[in-house]
Design a protein around this motif. Structure first.
Motif, PDB file in Angstrom:
ATOM      1  N   ASP A 247      -6.512 -16.667 -26.665  1.00  0.00           N
ATOM      2  CA  ASP A 247      -8.093 -16.446 -26.046  1.00  0.00           C
ATOM      3  C   ASP A 247      -8.426 -14.972 -26.912  1.00  0.00           C
ATOM      4  N   GLY A 248      -7.743 -14.606 -27.761  1.00  0.00           N
ATOM      5  CA  GLY A 248      -8.200 -13.177 -28.680  1.00  0.00           C
ATOM      6  C   GLY A 248      -7.308 -12.026 -27.577  1.00  0.00           C
ATOM      7  N   TYR A 249      -6.855 -11.182 -28.308  1.00  0.00           N
ATOM      8  CA  TYR A 249      -6.011 -10.132 -27.516  1.00  0.00           C
ATOM      9  C   TYR A 249      -6.576  -8.772 -28.340  1.00  0.00           C
ATOM     10  N   ASN A 250      -6.933  -7.873 -27.339  1.00  0.00           N
ATOM     11  CA  ASN A 250      -7.297  -6.499 -27.925  1.00  0.00           C
ATOM     12  C   ASN A 250      -6.137  -5.640 -27.773  1.00  0.00           C
ATOM     13  N   LYS A 251      -5.477  -5.611 -28.883  1.00  0.00           N
ATOM     14  CA  LYS A 251      -4.072  -4.722 -28.856  1.00  0.00           C
ATOM     15  C   LYS A 251      -4.177  -3.161 -28.886  1.00  0.00           C
ATOM     16  N   SER A 252      -5.406  -2.863 -29.253  1.00  0.00           N
ATOM     17  CA  SER A 252      -5.717  -1.625 -29.318  1.00  0.00           C
ATOM     18  C   SER A 252      -5.968  -0.823 -28.143  1.00  0.00           C
ATOM     19  N   ALA A 253      -6.313  -1.733 -27.024  1.00  0.00           N
ATOM     20  CA  ALA A 253      -6.771  -1.208 -25.726  1.00  0.00           C
ATOM     21  C   ALA A 253      -5.344  -0.713 -25.157  1.00  0.00           C
ATOM     22  N   LYS A 254      -5.237   0.354 -24.433  1.00  0.00           N
ATOM     23  CA  LYS A 254      -4.424   1.108 -23.767  1.00  0.00           C
ATOM     24  C   LYS A 254      -3.957   0.406 -22.495  1.00  0.00           C
ATOM     25  N   ALA A 255      -2.805   0.202 -22.262  1.00  0.00           N
ATOM     26  CA  ALA A 255      -2.391  -0.543 -20.731  1.00  0.00           C
ATOM     27  C   ALA A 255      -2.096   0.619 -19.865  1.00  0.00           C
ATOM     28  N   GLN A 256      -1.986   0.025 -18.881  1.00  0.00           N
ATOM     29  CA  GLN A 256      -2.009   0.940 -17.532  1.00  0.00           C
ATOM     30  C   GLN A 256      -0.185   1.098 -17.330  1.00  0.00           C
ATOM     31  N   GLU A 257       0.122   2.127 -16.575  1.00  0.00           N
ATOM     32  CA  GLU A 257       1.612   2.281 -16.222  1.00  0.00           C
ATOM     33  C   GLU A 257       1.855   1.103 -15.232  1.00  0.00           C
ATOM     34  N   ILE A 258       2.943   0.304 -15.278  1.00  0.00           N
ATOM     35  CA  ILE A 258       3.422  -0.572 -14.566  1.00  0.00           C
ATOM     36  C   ILE A 258       4.428   0.313 -13.493  1.00  0.00           C
ATOM     37  N   VAL A 259       4.097   0.300 -12.270  1.00  0.00           N
ATOM     38  CA  VAL A 259       4.957   0.970 -11.077  1.00  0.00           C
ATOM     39  C   VAL A 259       5.872  -0.008 -10.681  1.00  0.00           C
ATOM     40  N   GLN A 260       5.936  -1.190 -10.533  1.00  0.00           N
ATOM     41  CA  GLN A 260       6.834  -2.092 -10.195  1.00  0.00           C
ATOM     42  C   GLN A 260       6.853  -3.489 -10.657  1.00  0.00           C
ATOM     43  N   GLY A 261       7.784  -4.350 -10.346  1.00  0.00           N
ATOM     44  CA  GLY A 261       7.660  -5.681 -10.940  1.00  0.00           C
ATOM     45  C   GLY A 261       8.480  -6.523  -9.997  1.00  0.00           C
ATOM     46  N   LEU A 262       8.370  -7.814 -10.329  1.00  0.00           N
ATOM     47  CA  LEU A 262       9.230  -8.951  -9.604  1.00  0.00           C
ATOM     48  C   LEU A 262      10.116  -9.694 -10.542  1.00  0.00           C
ATOM     49  N   LYS A 263      11.311  -9.867 -10.435  1.00  0.00           N
ATOM     50  CA  LYS A 263      12.147 -10.713 -11.245  1.00  0.00           C
ATOM     51  C   LYS A 263      12.766 -11.785 -10.321  1.00  0.00           C
TER      52      LYS A 263
ATOM     53  N   THR B 167       0.760  -1.188   0.073  1.00  0.00           N
ATOM     54  CA  THR B 167       0.087  -0.201   0.000  1.00  0.00           C
ATOM     55  C   THR B 167       0.878   1.209   0.063  1.00  0.00           C
ATOM     56  N   ASP B 168       1.930   1.178  -0.298  1.00  0.00           N
ATOM     57  CA  ASP B 168       2.885   2.432  -0.493  1.00  0.00           C
ATOM     58  C   ASP B 168       2.638   3.171  -1.470  1.00  0.00           C
ATOM     59  N   ALA B 169       3.310   4.416  -1.704  1.00  0.00           N
ATOM     60  CA  ALA B 169       2.997   5.235  -2.878  1.00  0.00           C
ATOM     61  C   ALA B 169       3.128   4.398  -4.137  1.00  0.00           C
ATOM     62  N   SER B 170       4.217   3.431  -4.489  1.00  0.00           N
ATOM     63  CA  SER B 170       4.326   2.679  -5.367  1.00  0.00           C
ATOM     64  C   SER B 170       3.799   1.518  -5.102  1.00  0.00           C
ATOM     65  N   ASN B 171       2.373   1.143  -5.470  1.00  0.00           N
ATOM     66  CA  ASN B 171       1.998   0.317  -5.033  1.00  0.00           C
ATOM     67  C   ASN B 171       1.239  -1.127  -6.166  1.00  0.00           C
ATOM     68  N   ASN B 172       0.999  -2.019  -5.533  1.00  0.00           N
ATOM     69  CA  ASN B 172       0.165  -3.169  -6.606  1.00  0.00           C
ATOM     70  C   ASN B 172      -1.249  -3.210  -5.922  1.00  0.00           C
ATOM     71  N   VAL B 173      -1.824  -1.989  -5.400  1.00  0.00           N
ATOM     72  CA  VAL B 173      -3.369  -2.141  -4.838  1.00  0.00           C
ATOM     73  C   VAL B 173      -4.110  -1.390  -6.100  1.00  0.00           C
ATOM     74  N   THR B 174      -3.393  -0.192  -6.337  1.00  0.00           N
ATOM     75  CA  THR B 174      -4.333   0.692  -7.324  1.00  0.00           C
ATOM     76  C   THR B 174      -3.593   0.575  -8.864  1.00  0.00           C
ATOM     77  N   GLN B 175      -2.491  -0.031  -8.978  1.00  0.00           N
ATOM     78  CA  GLN B 175      -1.783  -0.246 -10.213  1.00  0.00           C
ATOM     79  C   GLN B 175      -1.144  -1.602 -10.192  1.00  0.00           C
ATOM     80  N   TYR B 176      -1.076  -1.952 -11.234  1.00  0.00           N
ATOM     81  CA  TYR B 176      -0.637  -3.349 -11.926  1.00  0.00           C
ATOM     82  C   TYR B 176       1.012  -3.368 -11.628  1.00  0.00           C
ATOM     83  N   ALA B 177       1.468  -4.548 -11.190  1.00  0.00           N
ATOM     84  CA  ALA B 177       2.767  -4.795 -11.126  1.00  0.00           C
ATOM     85  C   ALA B 177       3.059  -6.155 -12.349  1.00  0.00           C
ATOM     86  N   THR B 178       4.340  -6.387 -12.323  1.00  0.00           N
ATOM     87  CA  THR B 178       4.761  -7.345 -13.286  1.00  0.00           C
ATOM     88  C   THR B 178       5.576  -8.496 -12.316  1.00  0.00           C
TER      89      THR B 178
END
Length: 324
Positions: A255-271, A190-201
């Protein structure tokens, strides 16, 4: 492994490594050789294997048997999607549970004490609540040697109800036995850069020759909870260990891909980077690395600037001395 995926990671979150974990696959059991239906493999990385944008994803996402006990559900989500539409996983828990979830032996409190001591005993029964994908549904014998990557978001409403305030993603056998000495813990952040309001990888490599026929997203609900949206998953990619003309092959979009849909910003990720034995891994933060490099870079630039300025002043003084 799969550098083309790793380059897309912006930063890292916590990955929980362990020495003692529940129910490993028997190393002496017969492990199938990896093979795949070549007709669904591609070198085109422009689309994920599962996008959840259309309806055919329902053929590949299944609720685990233990997940059915607490009414885990999977449906399409558009309002809070990463791109186009995402997979929404919900859960209902009528009572607190005393059973051990798969990675109970890993959870520690703020004082670093085990929350579930004794849960790592050899004969401890575990429950695995969540959803899964099966290798056979993708025309593969197993996930061994593959890289599974996806975008995810965790609903803050599940905070305080999940074991370790986390969900877990991991490969396992047909009997839900883990095949690696590390789990991947996707913790509510729930920090400022979080995976609650935005997506992570998240990028999760599956060890070679481990017999992983399933990949599970575990929703370890341990407290009483009304029906709640817990986890969102999108753009799941399965990179295989196979190549064609020197290029990596991944499972094509099914399963079909809507490539024209705009993606959200990724704020963080896990490698997750596995060691050579395939049984251990370490987490690394590209954001932290970049930050560290930035600080060093600033120091170096400052030192160079001082040296240059000093050199210029020295030359000017020397030139002046020639005229006086």
């Amino acid at each position: 492994m799969r550098s083309k995926r790793i380059l897309g990671v912006v930063s890292a979150i916590m990955m929980l490594g362990v020495c003692a974990v529940p129910a490993y696959a028997d190393s002496e059991a017969e492990i199938p050789e990896y093979s795949a239906d070549k007709s669904i493999l591609t070198t085109d990385t422009s689309a994920p294997s599962l996008s959840f944008d259309m309806k055919d994803w329902e053929r590949y996402i299944k609720v685990t048997p233990d997940g059915e006990k607490i009414s885990v559900g999977a449906s399409q989500e558009k309002t809070y999607a990463y791109q186009g539409a995402s997979l929404k996983i919900t859960a209902t828990q009528p009572n607190d549970i005393s059973d051990y979830c798969t990675f109970a032996s890993l959870i520690r409190d703020d004082d670093k004490n085990l929350v579930y001591p004794g849960s790592d005993s050899e004969d401890t029964p575990y429950i695995t609540m969540g959803v899964e994908i099966d290798a056979k549904d993708f025309g593969m014998t197993c996930f061994d040697g593959c890289m599974v990557s996806f975008k995810y978001r965790i609903n803050q409403d599940a905070q305080g109800k999940l074991m370790g305030d986390s969900v877990f993603a991991f490969p396992c056998t047909e009997e839900y036995k883990t095949v690696t000495s590390n789990s991947v813990q996707l913790e509510i952040n729930t920090d400022a850069s979080n995976n609650v309001t935005q997506y992570a990888t998240a990028l999760i490599p599956v060890p070679d020759k481990c017999g992983a026929t399933k990949f599970v997203f575990e929703i370890p609900v341990i407290k009483k909870m009304d029906k709640t949206d817990v986890l969102y998953i999108d753009n799941l990619v399965i990179d295989t260990p196979l190549q064609k003309n020197g290029e990596d092959l991944q499972v094509m979009n099914l399963d079909g891909y809507n490539k024209s849909a705009k993606a959200q910003e990724i704020v963080q990720g896990l490698k997750v980077q596995p060691k050579s034995n395939g049984l251990s891994s370490t987490a690394s933060s590209e954001a932290e690395s970049s930050k560290g490099i930035g600080v060093v870079g600033i120091v170096v630039i400052a030192v160079v600037a001082v040296v240059i300025v000093g050199a210029v002043i020295f030359v000017i003084k020397k030139k002046r001395s020639q005229f006086y």
